[in-house]
Scaffold this motif. Structure first.
Motif, mmCIF file in Angstrom:
data_model
loop_
_atom_site.group_PDB
_atom_site.id
_atom_site.type_symbol
_atom_site.label_atom_id
_atom_site.label_comp_id
_atom_site.label_asym_id
_atom_site.label_seq_id
_atom_site.Cartn_x
_atom_site.Cartn_y
_atom_site.Cartn_z
ATOM 1 N N ASP A 13 0.811 -1.210 0.000
ATOM 2 C CA ASP A 13 0.000 0.000 0.000
ATOM 3 C C ASP A 13 0.844 1.260 0.000
ATOM 4 N N ALA A 14 2.093 1.130 0.406
ATOM 5 C CA ALA A 14 2.971 2.303 0.508
ATOM 6 C C ALA A 14 3.786 2.536 -0.743
ATOM 7 N N ILE A 15 3.624 1.701 -1.774
ATOM 8 C CA ILE A 15 4.421 1.809 -2.994
ATOM 9 C C ILE A 15 3.617 2.470 -4.104
ATOM 10 N N CYS A 16 4.246 3.366 -4.842
ATOM 11 C CA CYS A 16 3.620 4.032 -6.000
ATOM 12 C C CYS A 16 3.726 3.107 -7.205
ATOM 13 N N SER A 17 2.633 2.860 -7.873
ATOM 14 C CA SER A 17 2.638 1.938 -9.014
ATOM 15 C C SER A 17 3.254 2.552 -10.265
ATOM 16 N N VAL A 18 3.579 3.865 -10.193
ATOM 17 C CA VAL A 18 4.220 4.520 -11.344
ATOM 18 C C VAL A 18 5.731 4.403 -11.258
ATOM 19 N N CYS A 19 6.307 4.861 -10.124
ATOM 20 C CA CYS A 19 7.761 4.821 -9.960
ATOM 21 C C CYS A 19 8.243 3.579 -9.243
ATOM 22 N N LEU A 20 7.314 2.805 -8.670
ATOM 23 C CA LEU A 20 7.613 1.569 -7.940
ATOM 24 C C LEU A 20 8.475 1.812 -6.713
ATOM 25 N N GLY A 21 8.484 3.037 -6.227
ATOM 26 C CA GLY A 21 9.179 3.359 -4.984
ATOM 27 C C GLY A 21 8.165 3.733 -3.925
ATOM 28 N N TYR A 22 8.688 4.021 -2.702
ATOM 29 C CA TYR A 22 7.776 4.454 -1.649
ATOM 30 C C TYR A 22 7.109 5.764 -2.049
#
Length: 280
Positions: A13-22
């Motif tokens: 839930d804490a990961i951005c699906s665009v950059c795949l980072g927190y």
């Protein structure tokens, strides 16, 4: 083990699906998914004018600039970072099997997702490599582009199917009408033939009755004539057997009466008269 699974879910839930980072400065769009403010802003600006914006995850539409800061999620992300976990450790399926690094790139030559270490390797060094989200977006657009002609072809096929169904229904209706016409015409012919049959049979029956009646009358007359002739023959034979004197007595009168009786027989039937004449 349960706590590890929960930690993995929180990390997802804490990961951005665009950059795949927190997530950094997480914002929420209309569909409820969360992204880094910078990532979703850059994603939105990268779309051409007039092109509808869709969520990178669920493809639901949203309006440019309609981002809501998610302070609570930001606090959770900060706490996860304090645990010292690297992004993606809770998602083994998104890690490179060789280097256990996040799969952030896509190799166009090999058609596979790779990590940053793979990109530097000898195998992928000369290959065309793009960010995984960019590649996904490009291929989504290509797939969407492939859908348009398929949908058009499907629409044309459905139209043709509808036309053929209408032709089938129309042809069945025509065949039904023609069948009813044929049956109706032959029923008329059958009725006429039955009527003609009855008329001919009736005429034949009348002719049979009249002919049988006439023939029966002829038989009756001939029987009477035969009886009369037989009686006359008997009388003549008896006359011939009488003695000479008695035979000659009143012989002319008797002979005249016999001739008269033969004449009557002739009137009753020509055939009988002929018979009588022959016998005489």
């Amino acid at each position: 083990m349960a706590s590890t699974a929960i930690a993995g879910d929180l990390e997802d839930d804490a990961i951005c699906s665009v950059c795949l980072g927190y997530l950094t400065e997480p914002v929420t769009i209309a569909c409820g998914h969360n992204f880094c403010r910078a990532c979703i802003t850059q994603y939105s600006e990268g779309k051409g004018t007039g092109t509808p914006l869709t969520c990178p995850q669920c493809r639901a539409r949203f309006q440019k600039g309609e981002f809501k800061p998610n302070t609570q999620l930001n606090n959770i992300v900060q706490k996860i970072k304090q645990l010292g976990l690297k992004p993606g450790k809770g998602q083994k399926k998104d890690l490179c099997e060789r280097h256990e690094e996040r799969l952030k790139l896509f190799c166009e030559d090999d058609g596979e997702t790779i990590c940053l270490v793979c990109e530097k390797s000898r195998h992928h060094k000369s290959h065309t490599v793009v960010p995984i989200e960019e590649a996904a977006q490009d291929y989504k657009e290509k797939l969407q582009g492939a859908l348009d002609p398929l949908r058009k072809e499907l629409e044309e096929a459905l139209v043709l199917t509808s036309k053929e169904k209408k032709k089938t229904t129309e042809w069945q209706r025509k065949v039904k009408n023609k069948r009813e016409t044929i049956v109706g015409e032959f029923n008329k012919l059958h009725t006429l033939l039955r009527e003609e049959e009855q008329l001919l049979l009736q005429r034949l029956e009348e002719e049979e009755r009249e002919t049988l009646q006439r023939l029966q009358e002829n038989v009756t007359k001939l029987s009477q004539q035969s009886s009369s002739l037989q009686q006359l023959i008997t009388e003549i034979e008896e006359k011939c057997q009488q003695p000479v004197v008695k035979l000659l007595t009143d012989v002319k009168s008797a002979l005249s009466r016999y001739v008269s009786d033969v004449h009557c027989s002739y009137i009753l039937g020509t055939g009988s008269a002929v018979m009588c004449a022959q016998r005489s």
